[in-house]
Motif scaffolding. Structure first.
Motif, PDB file in Angstrom:
ATOM      1  N   LEU A  22       0.860  -1.280   0.096  1.00  0.00           N
ATOM      2  CA  LEU A  22      -0.050   0.052  -0.095  1.00  0.00           C
ATOM      3  C   LEU A  22       0.954   1.342  -0.141  1.00  0.00           C
ATOM      4  O   LEU A  22       0.431   2.094  -0.571  1.00  0.00           O
ATOM      5  CB  LEU A  22      -1.047   0.018   1.449  1.00  0.00           C
ATOM      6  CG  LEU A  22      -1.893   1.066   1.310  1.00  0.00           C
ATOM      7  CD1 LEU A  22      -2.679   1.283  -0.160  1.00  0.00           C
ATOM      8  CD2 LEU A  22      -3.099   0.993   2.487  1.00  0.00           C
ATOM      9  N   MET A  90      -6.092   6.127   1.219  1.00  0.00           N
ATOM     10  CA  MET A  90      -5.086   4.995   1.247  1.00  0.00           C
ATOM     11  C   MET A  90      -3.760   5.595   2.392  1.00  0.00           C
ATOM     12  O   MET A  90      -3.414   4.523   2.973  1.00  0.00           O
ATOM     13  CB  MET A  90      -4.266   5.226   0.002  1.00  0.00           C
ATOM     14  CG  MET A  90      -5.179   4.417  -1.360  1.00  0.00           C
ATOM     15  SD  MET A  90      -4.392   4.865  -2.985  1.00  0.00           S
ATOM     16  CE  MET A  90      -2.738   3.921  -2.674  1.00  0.00           C
ATOM     17  N   TRP A  99      -4.083  -5.086   2.613  1.00  0.00           N
ATOM     18  CA  TRP A  99      -4.483  -4.155   1.762  1.00  0.00           C
ATOM     19  C   TRP A  99      -5.803  -4.742   0.671  1.00  0.00           C
ATOM     20  O   TRP A  99      -5.403  -5.471  -0.012  1.00  0.00           O
ATOM     21  CB  TRP A  99      -3.616  -3.318   0.970  1.00  0.00           C
ATOM     22  CG  TRP A  99      -4.290  -2.564  -0.183  1.00  0.00           C
ATOM     23  CD1 TRP A  99      -5.213  -1.797  -0.222  1.00  0.00           C
ATOM     24  CD2 TRP A  99      -3.326  -2.309  -1.356  1.00  0.00           C
ATOM     25  NE1 TRP A  99      -5.339  -1.315  -1.208  1.00  0.00           N
ATOM     26  CE2 TRP A  99      -4.023  -1.202  -1.908  1.00  0.00           C
ATOM     27  CE3 TRP A  99      -2.190  -2.626  -2.005  1.00  0.00           C
ATOM     28  CZ2 TRP A  99      -3.800  -0.657  -3.189  1.00  0.00           C
ATOM     29  CZ3 TRP A  99      -1.765  -1.993  -3.313  1.00  0.00           C
ATOM     30  CH2 TRP A  99      -2.605  -1.119  -3.631  1.00  0.00           C
ATOM     31  N   THR A 101      -8.935  -4.798  -1.555  1.00  0.00           N
ATOM     32  CA  THR A 101      -9.810  -3.796  -2.754  1.00  0.00           C
ATOM     33  C   THR A 101     -11.077  -4.536  -3.170  1.00  0.00           C
ATOM     34  O   THR A 101     -11.068  -5.833  -3.381  1.00  0.00           O
ATOM     35  CB  THR A 101      -8.915  -3.063  -3.587  1.00  0.00           C
ATOM     36  OG1 THR A 101      -8.351  -4.314  -4.439  1.00  0.00           O
ATOM     37  CG2 THR A 101      -7.861  -2.309  -3.147  1.00  0.00           C
ATOM     38  N   GLN A 110      -4.140  -1.469  -7.113  1.00  0.00           N
ATOM     39  CA  GLN A 110      -3.595  -2.770  -6.578  1.00  0.00           C
ATOM     40  C   GLN A 110      -2.931  -3.682  -7.530  1.00  0.00           C
ATOM     41  O   GLN A 110      -2.055  -4.167  -7.496  1.00  0.00           O
ATOM     42  CB  GLN A 110      -4.788  -3.676  -5.667  1.00  0.00           C
ATOM     43  CG  GLN A 110      -4.014  -4.709  -5.003  1.00  0.00           C
ATOM     44  CD  GLN A 110      -4.923  -5.509  -4.070  1.00  0.00           C
ATOM     45  OE1 GLN A 110      -5.535  -6.369  -4.571  1.00  0.00           O
ATOM     46  NE2 GLN A 110      -5.351  -5.094  -2.880  1.00  0.00           N
TER      47      GLN A 110
END
Length: 297
Positions: A22, A90, A99, A101, A110
């Motif tokens: 990230l 973020m 992380w 998504t 990503q």
């Protein structure tokens, strides 16, 4: 210092720091906004009253800026409100252990981060019980997997995936280990002709030397950690990371505890697979079977 020297400094910082997925994506997003504004690193630093190295480290993912400083930076470069909100979100999550998504710009960021990791990797392990791993898929197979999506989306995703595959044919490619279930070979996607092509491609990749495919035979039953697809990425100058691939979603892991679980899973799955030569022979038999079926149609 010109922009090339600045970029080299960024790379040096990245090589010496244990980055998280990230933090890398956040740095990329900040760099993208700065370059879109037309400002150089030094020009932005001057406007912000910062040293240029602070911007270099921020874009390299090695510096965590206070949220008020980041908000001011994004305002200085004219970041649109929606994108500003995404980048700020973020930044608030940057130190989390995972992380995750689901669709939209987060998933795009990503995937872009994963592609960077793939390009830098010295070794990749991908496990999949449902499909041939994406880096090993031929174009007709890719298109068949995406059947039902709009044609322009299929085209864009297909070409993007094919572009990712170039890491396996470059000079000094990473070693790749693909761990797949026999069901992947037996599941007819796109018809016999597509599957025969796909099986032949797997054999050719194995014969090239840097890809190893190992198959879990149906008779072996289930194997741990094969319920969903995942990739373990090993890097030359940093700790490994793991990407979990879910339907329309993804998760990246970087903590030593989480990654170690997948390193152990890799060894457990390997123990359940056929050896490389027996796996190659099985793939070859499936290729022959698909060609026979094709000739009978």
């Amino acid at each position: 210092m010109n922009d090339i020297e600045v970029w080299l400094t960024t790379l040096w910082c990245m090589a010496r720091t244990n980055l998280t997925p990230l933090s890398r994506a956040l740095g990329d997003a900040i760099r993208k906004q700065r370059t879109a504004s037309g400002l150089t690193v030094r020009a932005l630093a001057d406007k912000m009253g910062l040293r240029h190295t602070a911007i270099v480290r921020l874009e390299g993912g090695t510096r965590r800026a206070p949220l008020d400083e980041l908000a001011a930076l994004l305002g200085t470069v004219g970041t649109p409100p929606d994108e500003r909100d995404r980048i700020m979100a973020m930044a608030r999550d940057v130190d989390r252990d995972t992380w995750s998504t689901s669709g939209g710009s987060g998933a795009t960021a990503q995937l872009a981060t994963l592609v960077r990791y793939e390009r830098e990797a010295i070794a990749l392990t991908e496990a999949n019980a449902l499909l041939v791993p994406g880096l090993l898929q031929v174009e007709p197979y890719i298109r068949s997997v995406m059947e039902g999506l709009p044609p322009d989306v299929i085209d864009a995703r297909t070409y993007y995936r094919i572009g990712r595959q170039q890491i396996l044919t470059r000079a000094e490619p990473p070693k790749m280990l693909a761990l797949i279930d026999e069901a992947v070979l037996a599941r007819t996607i796109g018809g016999p002709a597509v599957m025969a092509h796909q099986m032949d491609h797997l054999v050719s990749l194995v014969d090239a030397g840097n890809v190893e495919v190992r198959v879990i035979p149906l008779a072996a039953g289930s194997a741990a950690m094969m319920a969903s697809g995942w990739m373990l990425v090993e890097l030359p100058d940093g700790p490994p990371v793991v990407h979990l691939d879910h339907a329309q979603a993804g998760t990246m892991l970087h903590t030593r505890r989480d990654v170690a679980a997948f390193e152990q899973a890799r060894d457990t799955i390997i123990a359940a697979t056929l050896n490389p030569e027996a796996s190659r022979q099985m793939i070859t038999r499936y290729a022959q079977s698909y060609r026979s079926t094709q000739s009978e149609e």
